[in-house]
Design a protein around this motif. Structure first.
Motif, short mmCIF file in Angstrom:
data_model
loop_
_atom_site.label_atom_id
_atom_site.label_comp_id
_atom_site.label_asym_id
_atom_site.label_seq_id
_atom_site.Cartn_x
_atom_site.Cartn_y
_atom_site.Cartn_z
N SER A 1 0.83 -1.19 0.00
CA SER A 1 0.00 0.00 0.00
C SER A 1 0.87 1.26 0.00
CB SER A 1 -0.90 -0.04 1.23
OG SER A 1 -1.98 0.82 1.07
N ILE A 2 1.96 1.25 0.78
CA ILE A 2 2.90 2.38 0.81
C ILE A 2 3.52 2.58 -0.57
CG2 ILE A 2 5.14 3.16 1.72
CD1 ILE A 2 4.31 1.75 4.40
N LEU A 3 3.95 1.49 -1.17
CA LEU A 3 4.57 1.54 -2.50
C LEU A 3 3.59 2.11 -3.53
CD1 LEU A 3 7.33 0.69 -3.65
CD2 LEU A 3 6.33 -1.51 -4.25
N LYS A 4 2.34 1.64 -3.49
CA LYS A 4 1.32 2.14 -4.42
C LYS A 4 1.04 3.62 -4.19
CE LYS A 4 -2.52 -0.07 -4.72
NZ LYS A 4 -3.68 -0.95 -4.55
N SER A 5 1.01 4.02 -2.94
CA SER A 5 0.73 5.41 -2.60
C SER A 5 1.83 6.34 -3.14
CB SER A 5 0.62 5.54 -1.07
OG SER A 5 0.45 6.88 -0.71
N VAL A 6 3.09 5.94 -2.99
CA VAL A 6 4.20 6.73 -3.50
C VAL A 6 4.14 6.79 -5.03
CG1 VAL A 6 6.72 6.88 -3.71
CG2 VAL A 6 5.68 6.29 -1.51
N SER A 7 3.83 5.65 -5.65
CA SER A 7 3.72 5.58 -7.11
C SER A 7 2.65 6.55 -7.60
CB SER A 7 3.39 4.15 -7.53
OG SER A 7 3.05 4.09 -8.89
N SER A 8 1.51 6.53 -6.93
CA SER A 8 0.40 7.40 -7.31
C SER A 8 0.74 8.87 -7.06
CB SER A 8 -0.85 6.99 -6.53
OG SER A 8 -1.91 7.82 -6.85
N GLY A 9 1.34 9.14 -5.90
CA GLY A 9 1.67 10.52 -5.55
C GLY A 9 2.70 11.13 -6.49
N ARG A 10 3.64 10.35 -6.95
CA ARG A 10 4.69 10.85 -7.86
C ARG A 10 4.31 10.69 -9.33
NH1 ARG A 10 10.33 8.57 -5.31
NH2 ARG A 10 10.13 9.56 -3.28
N ASN A 11 3.20 10.01 -9.56
CA ASN A 11 2.75 9.73 -10.93
C ASN A 11 3.83 8.99 -11.73
OD1 ASN A 11 0.83 9.70 -12.95
ND2 ASN A 11 1.46 11.66 -13.81
N GLU A 12 4.40 7.98 -11.06
CA GLU A 12 5.42 7.13 -11.68
C GLU A 12 4.96 5.69 -11.61
OE1 GLU A 12 9.52 7.68 -10.46
OE2 GLU A 12 9.06 9.73 -9.81
N LYS A 13 5.51 4.89 -12.49
CA LYS A 13 5.13 3.47 -12.52
C LYS A 13 5.60 2.78 -11.25
CE LYS A 13 4.91 3.08 -17.45
NZ LYS A 13 5.26 2.39 -18.64
N LEU A 14 4.80 1.82 -10.81
CA LEU A 14 5.10 1.08 -9.59
C LEU A 14 6.47 0.42 -9.67
CD1 LEU A 14 3.78 0.28 -6.88
CD2 LEU A 14 2.95 -1.79 -8.01
N ARG A 15 6.79 -0.17 -10.81
CA ARG A 15 8.08 -0.86 -10.94
C ARG A 15 9.26 0.11 -10.83
NH1 ARG A 15 6.42 -1.38 -16.65
NH2 ARG A 15 7.67 0.13 -17.80
N ASP A 16 9.07 1.37 -11.32
CA ASP A 16 10.13 2.37 -11.22
C ASP A 16 10.35 2.80 -9.77
OD1 ASP A 16 10.45 2.21 -13.96
OD2 ASP A 16 9.19 3.98 -14.37
N ILE A 17 9.27 2.95 -9.03
CA ILE A 17 9.37 3.29 -7.60
C ILE A 17 10.05 2.14 -6.86
CG2 ILE A 17 8.05 3.76 -5.48
CD1 ILE A 17 8.10 6.12 -7.45
N ALA A 18 9.65 0.91 -7.19
CA ALA A 18 10.25 -0.26 -6.55
C ALA A 18 11.75 -0.31 -6.83
CB ALA A 18 9.57 -1.53 -7.04
N ALA A 19 12.14 -0.04 -8.07
CA ALA A 19 13.57 -0.06 -8.42
C ALA A 19 14.33 1.00 -7.64
CB ALA A 19 13.75 0.15 -9.92
N SER A 20 13.71 2.17 -7.44
CA SER A 20 14.40 3.23 -6.68
C SER A 20 14.51 2.86 -5.19
CB SER A 20 13.71 4.58 -6.87
OG SER A 20 12.45 4.60 -6.28
N VAL A 21 13.53 2.14 -4.65
CA VAL A 21 13.60 1.67 -3.26
C VAL A 21 14.75 0.68 -3.12
CG1 VAL A 21 12.42 0.29 -1.47
CG2 VAL A 21 11.16 2.07 -2.71
N VAL A 22 14.87 -0.25 -4.06
CA VAL A 22 15.95 -1.24 -4.03
C VAL A 22 17.30 -0.53 -4.16
CG1 VAL A 22 16.97 -3.22 -5.21
CG2 VAL A 22 14.50 -3.10 -4.91
N ALA A 23 17.39 0.44 -5.05
CA ALA A 23 18.63 1.17 -5.26
C ALA A 23 18.99 2.02 -4.03
CB ALA A 23 18.52 2.05 -6.49
N SER A 24 17.99 2.46 -3.28
CA SER A 24 18.23 3.34 -2.13
C SER A 24 19.01 2.65 -1.02
CB SER A 24 16.92 3.89 -1.58
OG SER A 24 16.21 2.89 -0.87
N ILE A 25 19.01 1.34 -0.99
CA ILE A 25 19.78 0.63 0.05
C ILE A 25 21.09 0.09 -0.53
CG2 ILE A 25 17.73 0.06 1.40
CD1 ILE A 25 18.15 -2.86 0.38
N GLY A 26 21.43 0.62 -1.72
CA GLY A 26 22.72 0.26 -2.30
C GLY A 26 22.74 -1.05 -3.05
#
Length: 195
Positions: free
Chosen positions: A160-185
């Motif tokens: 739900s958090i992931l979907k909310s960020v995707s919706s709020g930024r108007n970006e694809k869910l997979r792109d938000i997910a990739a940035s979350v994975v990248a954020s921890i190196g």
């Protein structure tokens, strides 16, 4: 009808352009032997363009190009797709019964090859789509795990958090997910997929 190979030359290029012009005429008139063969899935034979009363406007125009007879043989394809082979002759009665049978046999064999080609292309597209979906799903699943660990929440809450960020930024869910994975190196996750 006889099958022969003609070397490509300026004359061959002009002949190809002439055939294309004849085909375009059918589209201009929105009717003709080839289009009728496609619709009815039956062979259409115009023995003499000067005396045939079907498609008068079209036939008078092809006669200006030196065409005296036409053979259109439908090509059987799957999934509602329709096509036909159009063959032109500069002779009246240019297609004898044996030539028509030969054309129909040729088209029947060609139809099988075309159907196989279409199936292989569809399979390849499906495999590519599945691979992309699995790669997206892997990144999303890993991101959900990261969010669960960081926020001490359930899988549903993390999604739900992931979907909310995707919706709020108007970006694809997979792109938000990739940035979350990248954020921890972490590098982008690899997915193994054998179609």
């Amino acid at each position: 009808m006889s099958a022969r190979t003609t070397p490509r030359s300026d004359a061959g290029t002009r002949a190809d352009a002439g055939r294309e012009a004849l085909d375009e005429l059918q589209y201009l008139f929105a009717d003709g032997p080839c289009l009728t063969a496609c619709k009815t899935q039956e062979t259409v034979h115009v023995a003499d363009v000067a005396t045939d009363e079907r498609w008068e406007g079209y036939l008078s125009r092809v006669a200006e190009h030196g065409v005296r007879s036409i053979l259109a043989v439908p090509i059987s394809l799957e999934a509602g797709a329709r096509a036909a082979l159009n063959v032109y002759s500069t002779e009246q009665g240019g297609f004898h019964p044996d030539a028509i049978t030969t054309a129909e046999t040729f088209v029947a064999q060609t139809s099988k090859a075309l159907m196989l080609s279409v199936r292989l292309a569809q399979r390849s597209e499906s495999a590519a789509s599945l691979k992309t979906a699995m790669e997206s799903r892997t990144a999303i699943d890993i991101a959900i795990g990261i969010i669960m660990a960081q926020n001490r929440c359930t899988q549903m809450e993390a999604f739900s958090i992931l979907k909310s960020v995707s919706s709020g930024r108007n970006e694809k869910l997979r792109d938000i997910a990739a940035s979350v994975v990248a954020s921890i190196g972490q590098a982008e996750p690899e997915t193994h997929f054998d179609p």
